[in-house]
Design a protein around this motif. Structure first.
Motif, short mmCIF file in Angstrom:
data_model
loop_
_atom_site.label_atom_id
_atom_site.label_comp_id
_atom_site.label_asym_id
_atom_site.label_seq_id
_atom_site.Cartn_x
_atom_site.Cartn_y
_atom_site.Cartn_z
N PRO A 117 78.74 56.69 68.54
CA PRO A 117 77.87 55.73 69.29
C PRO A 117 76.55 56.08 68.99
N ASN A 165 79.80 45.31 69.15
CA ASN A 165 78.78 45.92 69.69
C ASN A 165 77.61 46.70 68.86
N ARG A 205 76.09 50.32 69.42
CA ARG A 205 75.91 50.55 70.75
C ARG A 205 77.13 50.69 71.63
N GLN A 206 76.83 51.59 72.64
CA GLN A 206 77.90 51.77 73.66
C GLN A 206 77.55 51.40 75.08
N TYR A 207 78.04 50.52 75.83
CA TYR A 207 77.74 50.05 77.12
C TYR A 207 78.61 50.57 77.93
N THR A 208 78.01 50.78 79.34
CA THR A 208 78.66 51.12 80.36
C THR A 208 79.16 50.23 81.29
N LEU A 209 79.96 49.78 81.77
CA LEU A 209 80.59 49.02 82.84
C LEU A 209 80.12 49.23 83.98
N ILE A 210 79.50 48.17 85.06
CA ILE A 210 79.22 48.57 86.19
C ILE A 210 80.46 48.29 86.99
#
Length: 238
Positions: A117, A165, A205-210
């Motif tokens: 990432p 991503n 990119r590495q996205y964090t889920l809410i």
């Protein structure tokens, strides 16, 4: 379409100029530290034009025929089944490999797997609308094969990367005698139409889920507690 076409093109006058421009772009695109891990899929034989192997000792070239500069670390393997640990690479370079790869989608998934990432990906592809590239096929009496070749347009390549991503950092277009670099997008214009090839530099990119569901449950509990307080205040008044 076999990758021998690439090496035959590099022997032509325009191909030699394209090689010089691509080497310059790759040299500018290698921004990671020499102590980090770099992977190039598909050997070229002139890697010393854009990599100093006395500094980049972790630069690895993976090629099915073990092609590549003699001073580099080389591994003979298939691109669609990389013998590399997950999230272990800081930079991956794909120099004209996807056009000749029948399993290009699996190769991209493998690249996404081994890249950390925040790691960067650099891709070089031929332009599907380049007359100079088509003329090389005509010279080799393989014009019919050229129109069935798996040339990848810039828009399609960016769509594939977005699905994984990746965010575009810089885009390059290699013309007949010069190349241009733009940030965040491809430039539209006269030079774009007559470009022989293009380059893409993107970051993973590495996205964090809410957790929206957990937030909703907390609101319900707060509402229940408020209702309890209201009922108690009503009893006290009575």
């Amino acid at each position: 379409m076999k990758r021998q076409f690439l090496f035959a093109l590099y022997q032509t006058p325009r191909g030699k100029l394209l090689q010089t421009m691509e080497a310059s772009y790759l040299k500018r695109s290698i921004t990671v530290s020499c102590k980090q891990n770099q992977l190039q899929i598909g050997g070229l034989g002139w890697e010393n034009e854009f990599v100093d192997f006395s500094l980049y000792r972790n630069y690895l070239i993976l090629d099915g025929k073990a092609l590549g500069d003699g001073d580099a670390l080389k591994v003979a393997a298939k691109a669609f089944n990389l013998p590399i640990q997950t999230e272990s690479m800081d930079l991956v370079i794909l120099p004209h490999i996807l056009e000749f790869d029948a399993r290009r989608f699996q190769t991209l998934r493998e690249v996404n797997r081994v890249l950390k990432p925040g790691g960067e990906l650099v891709v070089l592809n031929f332009s599907p609308f380049s007359l100079a590239v088509r003329f090389q096929f005509l010279w080799d009496r393989k014009l019919a094969d050229s129109w069935r070749a798996h040339f990848i347009s810039k828009v399609r390549m960016l769509d594939w990367l977005k699905l994984m991503n990746f965010e575009l950092l810089t885009a390059a277009e290699f013309g007949l005698d010069s190349y241009t670099i733009s940030h965040g997008k491809f430039q539209l214009g006269f030079a774009s139409v007559f470009a022989m090839a293009y380059g893409i530099r993107a970051v993973k990119r590495q996205y964090t889920l809410i957790p929206l569901a957990a937030e909703k449950r907390r609101k319900i509990k707060l509402a229940a507690a408020t209702a309890g307080l209201e009922s108690r205040s009503h009893e006290d008044r009575e």
